[in-house]
Design a protein around this motif. Structure first.
Motif, PDB file in Angstrom:
ATOM      1  N   ILE A  76       0.941  -1.158  -0.145  1.00 58.64           N
ATOM      2  CA  ILE A  76      -0.023   0.046  -0.109  1.00 58.64           C
ATOM      3  C   ILE A  76       0.927   1.203  -0.127  1.00 58.64           C
ATOM      4  O   ILE A  76       1.541   1.482   1.136  1.00 58.64           O
ATOM      5  N   LYS A  77       0.829   1.912  -1.124  1.00 60.27           N
ATOM      6  CA  LYS A  77       1.816   3.078  -1.111  1.00 60.27           C
ATOM      7  C   LYS A  77       1.306   4.501  -1.761  1.00 60.27           C
ATOM      8  O   LYS A  77       0.219   4.307  -2.135  1.00 60.27           O
ATOM      9  N   VAL A  78       2.422   5.398  -1.388  1.00 59.82           N
ATOM     10  CA  VAL A  78       2.011   6.684  -2.170  1.00 59.82           C
ATOM     11  C   VAL A  78       2.543   6.772  -3.356  1.00 59.82           C
ATOM     12  O   VAL A  78       3.696   6.122  -3.590  1.00 59.82           O
ATOM     13  N   ASP A  79       1.994   7.361  -4.357  1.00 60.12           N
ATOM     14  CA  ASP A  79       2.544   7.444  -5.751  1.00 60.12           C
ATOM     15  C   ASP A  79       4.095   8.241  -5.578  1.00 60.12           C
ATOM     16  O   ASP A  79       4.295   9.286  -5.213  1.00 60.12           O
ATOM     17  N   ASN A  80       5.041   7.209  -6.238  1.00 60.15           N
ATOM     18  CA  ASN A  80       6.342   7.958  -6.224  1.00 60.15           C
ATOM     19  C   ASN A  80       7.130   7.992  -7.655  1.00 60.15           C
ATOM     20  O   ASN A  80       7.879   7.708  -7.935  1.00 60.15           O
ATOM     21  N   SER A  81       5.920   8.009  -8.495  1.00 55.97           N
ATOM     22  CA  SER A  81       6.376   8.136  -9.935  1.00 55.97           C
ATOM     23  C   SER A  81       6.025   9.513 -10.570  1.00 55.97           C
ATOM     24  O   SER A  81       6.295   9.813 -11.807  1.00 55.97           O
ATOM     25  N   THR A  82       4.720   9.987 -10.052  1.00 53.46           N
ATOM     26  CA  THR A  82       4.183  11.051 -10.686  1.00 53.46           C
ATOM     27  C   THR A  82       4.843  12.519 -10.189  1.00 53.46           C
ATOM     28  O   THR A  82       4.859  12.775  -9.104  1.00 53.46           O
ATOM     29  N   TYR A 307       9.251   9.923  -2.089  1.00 56.03           N
ATOM     30  CA  TYR A 307       7.966   9.065  -1.617  1.00 56.03           C
ATOM     31  C   TYR A 307       8.515   7.627  -1.776  1.00 56.03           C
ATOM     32  O   TYR A 307       7.720   6.621  -1.527  1.00 56.03           O
ATOM     33  N   ASP A 308       9.942   7.217  -2.042  1.00 58.28           N
ATOM     34  CA  ASP A 308      10.169   5.775  -2.453  1.00 58.28           C
ATOM     35  C   ASP A 308      10.165   4.949  -1.020  1.00 58.28           C
ATOM     36  O   ASP A 308      10.061   3.667  -1.246  1.00 58.28           O
ATOM     37  N   THR A 309       9.904   5.467  -0.009  1.00 58.06           N
ATOM     38  CA  THR A 309      10.021   4.598   1.070  1.00 58.06           C
ATOM     39  C   THR A 309       8.645   4.620   2.028  1.00 58.06           C
ATOM     40  O   THR A 309       8.247   4.409   3.150  1.00 58.06           O
ATOM     41  N   ALA A 310       7.475   5.477   0.982  1.00 57.75           N
ATOM     42  CA  ALA A 310       6.371   5.544   1.903  1.00 57.75           C
ATOM     43  C   ALA A 310       5.269   4.535   1.368  1.00 57.75           C
ATOM     44  O   ALA A 310       4.293   4.832   0.563  1.00 57.75           O
ATOM     45  N   TYR A 311       5.569   3.562   1.803  1.00 58.91           N
ATOM     46  CA  TYR A 311       4.888   2.161   1.448  1.00 58.91           C
ATOM     47  C   TYR A 311       4.633   1.248   2.891  1.00 58.91           C
ATOM     48  O   TYR A 311       5.824   0.870   3.459  1.00 58.91           O
ATOM     49  N   PHE A 312       3.429   0.559   2.912  1.00 54.45           N
ATOM     50  CA  PHE A 312       3.346  -0.748   3.889  1.00 54.45           C
ATOM     51  C   PHE A 312       3.572  -1.796   2.997  1.00 54.45           C
ATOM     52  O   PHE A 312       3.113  -2.038   1.693  1.00 54.45           O
TER      53      PHE A 312
HETATM   54  C1  NAG Z   1       9.204   3.725  -5.791  1.00 50.78           C
HETATM   55  O1  NAG Z   1       9.585   3.106  -4.863  1.00 50.78           O
HETATM   56  C2  NAG Z   1       9.593   1.664  -5.062  1.00 50.78           C
HETATM   57  C3  NAG Z   1      10.185   1.129  -3.681  1.00 50.78           C
HETATM   58  O2  NAG Z   1      10.981   1.914  -3.045  1.00 50.78           O
HETATM   59  C4  NAG Z   1      10.886   1.617  -5.997  1.00 50.78           C
HETATM   60  O3  NAG Z   1      11.147   0.390  -6.033  1.00 50.78           O
HETATM   61  C5  NAG Z   1      10.695   2.154  -7.193  1.00 50.78           C
HETATM   62  O4  NAG Z   1      11.600   2.121  -8.196  1.00 50.78           O
HETATM   63  C6  NAG Z   1      10.284   3.654  -6.967  1.00 50.78           C
HETATM   64  N1  NAG Z   1       9.734   4.453  -8.343  1.00 50.78           N
HETATM   65  C7  NAG Z   1      10.100   5.129  -9.197  1.00 50.78           C
HETATM   66  C8  NAG Z   1       9.602   5.531 -10.209  1.00 50.78           C
HETATM   67  O5  NAG Z   1      11.435   5.610  -8.551  1.00 50.78           O
END
Ligand code: NAG
Ligand code: NAG
Ligand code: NAG
Ligand code: NAG
Ligand code: NAG
Ligand code: NAG
Ligand code: NAG
Ligand code: NAG
Length: 322
Positions: A76-82, A307-312
């Protein structure tokens, strides 16, 4: 007389083996490919706590992989690509789940996770709330903000529910007492808060140590919560938990200072991670943010890599009941 006494003694002995009032059996299991089936995805803006976030529908959350199951674990995560670059009112996508079931007194709620959300501006929580806040109470099992090191356990209620003061708290729990009054109007709804003594209960340390289990027991004696790191999880917890046989709770609100049947109604389990603008509604804006992060909280929202670490990452959530 003698005869009565003997009878009494005999009947007490006879009753002892069956007197296990906390005998609990599995009622609901959220796990693996069916993890998301029995949750309601709240969709919309964060009206109550003014987070800079947009909670997505089930369909959008699934299709954009904010929620998915991988290797048997629910993510369950926060969007970390937009990117939200240039948009000062950007609402980053996230997810807020409400359990379809409600949980009543006489229940044990267990969360086994290997990763919990953290990072500057991130506010995750695994908590329970009654249908009429604060009349039906709020039970916070897992919650903190930003780069905090320790998990915090809390209750929020109407007037009259308290955590015992320091003189008695050391003998009932291993956590650090932060505040005693659960009344929502005291200290701006701070709640009666206990902090976990171990850094493995939150953030990067939780992940590095293999995660662990949070458990909340709500019965006639009060509300107790435990954090068990990966190597200290009670062997009975998955199938036939007997909290009477566990170690001293991390946080403990005995019924003697909080009549739990008066202050807590049926509870909905709530699970989310979100961005926080004010850093925030949590406990008093910028001062909290600056304890562990620098700069301005809202500036972070636009950059996805924050937000790369914002997930369960969750092995299971289980509800046991009496
Ligand atoms: C989003 O976070 C995940 C988990 O840390 C990572 O594997 C993924 O590469 C990240 N996505 C982007 C687009 O950076
Ligand atoms: C705000 O709180 C109320 C009462 O707890 C709840 O019904 C509502 O769904 C909440 N809204 C959001 C966006 O969480
Ligand atoms: C900025 O973000 C908000 C909330 O996500 C969105 O409604 C709005 O359309 C965005 N504005 C622009 C110019 O993209
Ligand atoms: C005692 O509890 C209060 C909160 O009621 C807290 O502020 C204080 O730090 C505690 N003192 C000790 C020695 O734990
Ligand atoms: C406490 O709850 C009452 C009743 O709902 C509400 O009017 C008040 O605003 C709340 N106070 C805080 C600080 O949340
Ligand atoms: C895990 O918990 C046990 C029992 O509380 C403790 O002895 C041990 O030090 C903890 N491990 C870590 C890495 O904190
Ligand atoms: C109590 O816990 C201990 C240690 O985890 C375990 O060895 C023992 O079998 C448990 N007893 C019962 C009755 O569950
Ligand atoms: C809980 O506290 C209330 C209020 O003091 C009391 O009436 C009730 O009997 C208590 N329940 C138990 C199981 O001790």
């Amino acid at each position: 007389m003698t005869c009565l006494c003997v009878l009494f003694a005999v009947s007490s002995l006879f009753l002892l083996p069956t007197a296990s009032a906390t005998s609990l059996s599995l009622r609901t299991e959220y796990q693996g490919s069916s993890f998301f089936d029995a949750w309601i995805f709240y969709s919309g803006t964060d009206t109550n706590t003014t987070g800079n976030v947009y909670f997505e529908t089930r369909e959008t959350a699934m299709s954009s992989e904010l929620t998915y199951v991988s290797d048997g674990k629910a993510v369950i995560k926060v969007d970390n690509s937009t990117s939200g670059a240039g948009n000062s009112t950007y609402g980053r996508s996230s997810v807020k789940l409400y359990s379809e079931e409600t949980v009543s007194q006489g229940s044990l709620v267990v969360l086994d996770a290997t990763h919990v959300p953290y990072g500057c501006s991130v506010w995750p929580a695994f908590w329970l709330q009654g249908s009429n806040w604060p009349v039906d109470g709020e039970i916070d099992i897992f919650e903190n903000v930003n780069l905090a090191q320790y998990n915090r356990y809390a209750l929020h209620t109407t007037d009259g529910c308290k955590h015992p003061d320091n003189s008695s708290s050391t003998s009932i729990e291993t956590g650090t007492l932060i505040s005693t009054d659960c009344y929502n109007a005291t200290n701006g709804n701070q709640g009666c808060v206990v902090e976990d003594p171990s850094t493995t209960s939150y953030g990067d340390d939780f992940y590095e140590n293999g995660g662990g289990v949070f458990a909340m027991l709500w019965n006639d004696d009060g509300i107790k919560m435990w954090f068990f790191n990966r190597s200290s999880i009670p062997s009975d917890i998955e199938d036939s938990p007997d909290p009477d046989n566990w170690t001293t709770p991390t946080a403990n609100w005995p019924n003697s200072s909080c009549d739990v049947s008066q202050f807590f109604g049926a509870q909905t389990i709530t699970l989310h991670s979100k961005d926080i603008t004010l850093c925030g509604n949590y406990a008093g804006s910028a001062s909290v943010y600056e304890e562990t992060c620098s700069g301005t909280c809202t500036d972070l929202i636009q950059e996805p890599s924050n937000y790369d670490t914002a997930y369960f990452e969750i092995n299971y959530v289980r509800v046991f009941s009496r």
